[in-house]
Design an enzyme around this catalytic site. Structure first.
Site, PDB file in Angstrom:
ATOM      1  N   GLY A  47      38.621  17.387  30.970  1.00 48.39           N
ATOM      2  CA  GLY A  47      38.696  18.580  31.794  1.00 48.39           C
ATOM      3  C   GLY A  47      39.220  18.237  33.164  1.00 48.39           C
ATOM      4  O   GLY A  47      39.205  17.069  33.582  1.00 48.39           O
ATOM      5  N   GLN A  52      40.791  19.320  42.235  1.00 51.99           N
ATOM      6  CA  GLN A  52      40.878  17.860  42.084  1.00 51.99           C
ATOM      7  C   GLN A  52      42.271  17.340  42.435  1.00 51.99           C
ATOM      8  O   GLN A  52      42.440  16.146  42.665  1.00 51.99           O
ATOM      9  CB  GLN A  52      40.503  17.427  40.657  1.00 51.99           C
ATOM     10  CG  GLN A  52      39.011  17.527  40.378  1.00 51.99           C
ATOM     11  CD  GLN A  52      38.682  17.054  38.983  1.00 51.99           C
ATOM     12  OE1 GLN A  52      38.807  17.807  38.019  1.00 51.99           O
ATOM     13  NE2 GLN A  52      38.278  15.802  38.843  1.00 51.99           N
ATOM     14  N   CYS A  96      33.831  11.134  36.368  1.00 50.34           N
ATOM     15  CA  CYS A  96      34.757  12.117  36.931  1.00 50.34           C
ATOM     16  C   CYS A  96      36.053  11.418  37.324  1.00 50.34           C
ATOM     17  O   CYS A  96      36.021  10.304  37.846  1.00 50.34           O
ATOM     18  CB  CYS A  96      34.110  12.761  38.155  1.00 50.34           C
ATOM     19  SG  CYS A  96      35.070  14.090  38.879  1.00 50.34           S
ATOM     20  N   LEU A  97      37.165  12.101  37.088  1.00 52.03           N
ATOM     21  CA  LEU A  97      38.459  11.547  37.505  1.00 52.03           C
ATOM     22  C   LEU A  97      38.473  11.329  39.020  1.00 52.03           C
ATOM     23  O   LEU A  97      39.165  10.446  39.514  1.00 52.03           O
ATOM     24  CB  LEU A  97      39.592  12.511  37.118  1.00 52.03           C
ATOM     25  CG  LEU A  97      39.769  12.798  35.621  1.00 52.03           C
ATOM     26  CD1 LEU A  97      40.743  13.947  35.416  1.00 52.03           C
ATOM     27  CD2 LEU A  97      40.238  11.555  34.881  1.00 52.03           C
ATOM     28  N   HIS A 138      30.844  21.148  34.413  1.00 49.78           N
ATOM     29  CA  HIS A 138      31.315  20.081  35.308  1.00 49.78           C
ATOM     30  C   HIS A 138      32.539  20.569  36.095  1.00 49.78           C
ATOM     31  O   HIS A 138      32.617  20.404  37.313  1.00 49.78           O
ATOM     32  CB  HIS A 138      31.658  18.835  34.473  1.00 49.78           C
ATOM     33  CG  HIS A 138      32.206  17.687  35.251  1.00 49.78           C
ATOM     34  ND1 HIS A 138      31.539  16.500  35.406  1.00 49.78           N
ATOM     35  CD2 HIS A 138      33.378  17.549  35.929  1.00 49.78           C
ATOM     36  CE1 HIS A 138      32.272  15.677  36.146  1.00 49.78           C
ATOM     37  NE2 HIS A 138      33.398  16.294  36.470  1.00 49.78           N
ATOM     38  N   GLU A 139      33.490  21.196  35.388  1.00 47.87           N
ATOM     39  CA  GLU A 139      34.726  21.637  36.054  1.00 47.87           C
ATOM     40  C   GLU A 139      34.465  22.810  36.999  1.00 47.87           C
ATOM     41  O   GLU A 139      35.035  22.871  38.086  1.00 47.87           O
ATOM     42  CB  GLU A 139      35.792  22.021  35.017  1.00 47.87           C
ATOM     43  CG  GLU A 139      36.205  20.907  34.074  1.00 47.87           C
ATOM     44  CD  GLU A 139      36.501  19.587  34.760  1.00 47.87           C
ATOM     45  OE1 GLU A 139      36.902  19.581  35.939  1.00 47.87           O
ATOM     46  OE2 GLU A 139      36.291  18.534  34.121  1.00 47.87           O
ATOM     47  N   HIS A 142      33.455  21.896  40.438  1.00 45.32           N
ATOM     48  CA  HIS A 142      34.531  21.505  41.366  1.00 45.32           C
ATOM     49  C   HIS A 142      35.022  22.715  42.168  1.00 45.32           C
ATOM     50  O   HIS A 142      35.408  22.585  43.327  1.00 45.32           O
ATOM     51  CB  HIS A 142      35.711  20.916  40.596  1.00 45.32           C
ATOM     52  CG  HIS A 142      35.512  19.492  40.166  1.00 45.32           C
ATOM     53  ND1 HIS A 142      35.344  18.466  41.066  1.00 45.32           N
ATOM     54  CD2 HIS A 142      35.471  18.923  38.935  1.00 45.32           C
ATOM     55  CE1 HIS A 142      35.210  17.317  40.403  1.00 45.32           C
ATOM     56  NE2 HIS A 142      35.275  17.567  39.107  1.00 45.32           N
TER      57      HIS A 142
END
Lengths: 167, 173
Positions: A47, A52, A96-97, A138-139, A142
Site C-alpha cells: 500500500g 508519502q 512502512c516505506l 495503515h494507509e 498517512h
C-alpha cells in the site's frame, strides 16, 4: 509512469493532514499511476498513500493480492476514503516505506467498512477484514499525518492472538 | 576496532538503574545503539550496545561508582556491531503447558534441525507454585513451511506441550 521519491521519517511533512480531492483531473490520474509504480517498486509494499511522496491529497492505493490465503479486493485506488464502521481488534507487525529498517506490533480493527471514490469518480462501499483491512487503516493514517510508530504497542512478540472470526 | 561495545549489567532490581547508567554514558559522549532491559525473577538485566571513543577500561572506570553504589555487576565486550541490520521474522512458535524440565531444549532442538533461526525468545513460568505453567514465545526466520515445522514439533504434543506455529507477514505500507 515514474517511481517517485518517498519521504522518510523524521521528515515533518509526514505529519501533515492531507486535503480532500475535489476533481479527478488527467494530471491527478497520471499521478495515481506514478503512485502505484512507486508502491510496486518498494520491496513487499502492499500500500501507499499520496503524502508519502509529498502530495498532500486524500488518495491511497492498496493491493494485497500478492499475499497467500487471504480475502481481498485486488487493486484498490481509494480517493477521499472514510471508514464508517470498525469491528474487533488484532495485533500484527507492520513496517512502512517511510520508516526504513524498523517494524513493530500495531493494533488495528479486524473488520472495517469504508466508502471511497474510485478512479472513475464512482462512490464505492467496501467491507473488508484481516490483512487488507490492516493495510487500508495503515494507509489512511498517512492521510491524517500518522505513522505506525504513533500506534506502536510493542517491538517484541505478544501473547495476544489474532482473532479468528467464523462465518 | 569499530568502537562498539556491548555492556551487560545485572543485579537486584531497583528504580533508577537505567537512568544512572545511561547518564554516565551520555556524559562520556557514548552513543547508545540497540538496548534491551528485562526483569528476570526480580533481577535487573540490561544489555546496551554503545559506540564510544573511550577505551574499555575508561568505560569501566567511569561506570564503577554507579555500579558499586547500586550493587550491580558489569561486563564489557568490544563487539563488531552494526545498526540498520534488522532481520524481520517470518515465523512464530508459541509454546505452553504444565512446566517440566527440558521444554526449551526439546523445542529448540527441533527448530534447529529445521534451520529455524531464532531472532527473539522469551519464556516465563506462570501459574502457581503447585501447578506451574510454562509459556514460551519464539520468533525467527525459517525457509520451511509452517506445516512442516508444525509437523516436526508434533511429537512433543504427547508430552503435554501445546505448540502453535504460525507465519508472520510484516505489512509494509
Amino acid at each position: 509512469m515514474a517511481v517517485l521519491p518517498i519521504l522518510t521519517y523524521p521528515d515533518e511533512r509526514l505529519k501533515q493532514v492531507s486535503e480532500p480531492v475535489t476533481e479527478l483531473t488527467q494530471e491527478r490520474l497520471a499521478f495515481i499511476q506514478d503512485l502505484e509504480a512507486t508502491m510496486r517498486a518498494g520491496p513487499g509494499g502492499v500500500g501507499i498513500a499520496a503524502p508519502q511522496v509529498g502530495r498532500f491529497e486524500r488518495i491511497v492505493i492498496v493491493d494485497v493480492s500478492s499475499r497467500k490465503n487471504i480475502k481481498h479486493h485486488g487493486r484498490l485506488v481509494l480517493i477521499n476514503p472514510e471508514i464508517t464502521e470498525w469491528e474487533g481488534m488484532a495485533i500484527a507487525r507492520e513496517g512502512c516505506l517511510s520508516v526504513p529498517d524498523f517494524t513493530g506490533n500495531v493494533i488495528r480493527a479486524e473488520r472495517i467498512s469504508l466508502s471511497a471514490l474510485d478512479e472513475a469518480g464512482q462512490l464505492r462501499q467496501i467491507d473488508t477484514e484481516g490483512y487488507e483491512a490492516r493495510a487500508i487503516q495503515h494507509e489512511l493514517d498517512h492521510l491524517d499525518g500518522l505513522l505506525f510508530l504513533d500506534r506502536l504497542v510493542s517491538r517484541r512478540m505478544d501473547l495476544y492472538q489474532r482473532k479468528v472470526y467464523q462465518k | 576496532m569499530t568502537g562498539w561495545y556491548m555492556l551487560t549489567i545485572i543485579g537486584r532490581d531497583q528504580a533508577g538503574i537505567v537512568a544512572r547508567v545511561t547518564a554516565v554514558l551520555y556524559e562520556m559522549g557514548c552513543e547508545l545503539g540497540e538496548t534491551s532491559m528485562l526483569r528476570l525473577g526480580g533481577n535487573f538485566s540490561m544489555m546496551v550496545m554503545t559506540h564510544c571513543d573511550s577505551s574499555q577500561q575508561q568505560i569501566q572506570q567511569q561506570l564503577e561508582p554507579v555500579i558499586r553504589d547500586l550493587n550491580l555487576h558489569l561486563h564489557i565486550d568490544a563487539i563488531d556491531g552494526h545498526l540498520h541490520d534488522h532481520i524481520d521474522p517470518n515465523m512464530q512458535v508459541s509454546v505452553h503447558g504444565a512446566d517440566q524440565a527440558g521444554i526449551i531444549a526439546r523445542v529448540t532442538a527441533i527448530l534447529a534441525d529445521n534451520q529455524f533461526n531464532i531472532l527473539d525468545l522469551e519464556s516465563d513460568v506462570g501459574g502457581t507454585a503447585q501447578d506451574p505453567v510454562y509459556v514460551m514465545h519464539i520468533v525467527g526466520t525459517c525457509l520451511k513451511e509452517v506445516e512442516q515445522v508444525s509437523a516436526a514439533l508434533a511429537p512433543l504434543h504427547a508430552a503435554g506441550i501445546q505448540i502453535r506455529v504460525r507465519s508472520l507477514d510484516t505489512l509494509i505500507g
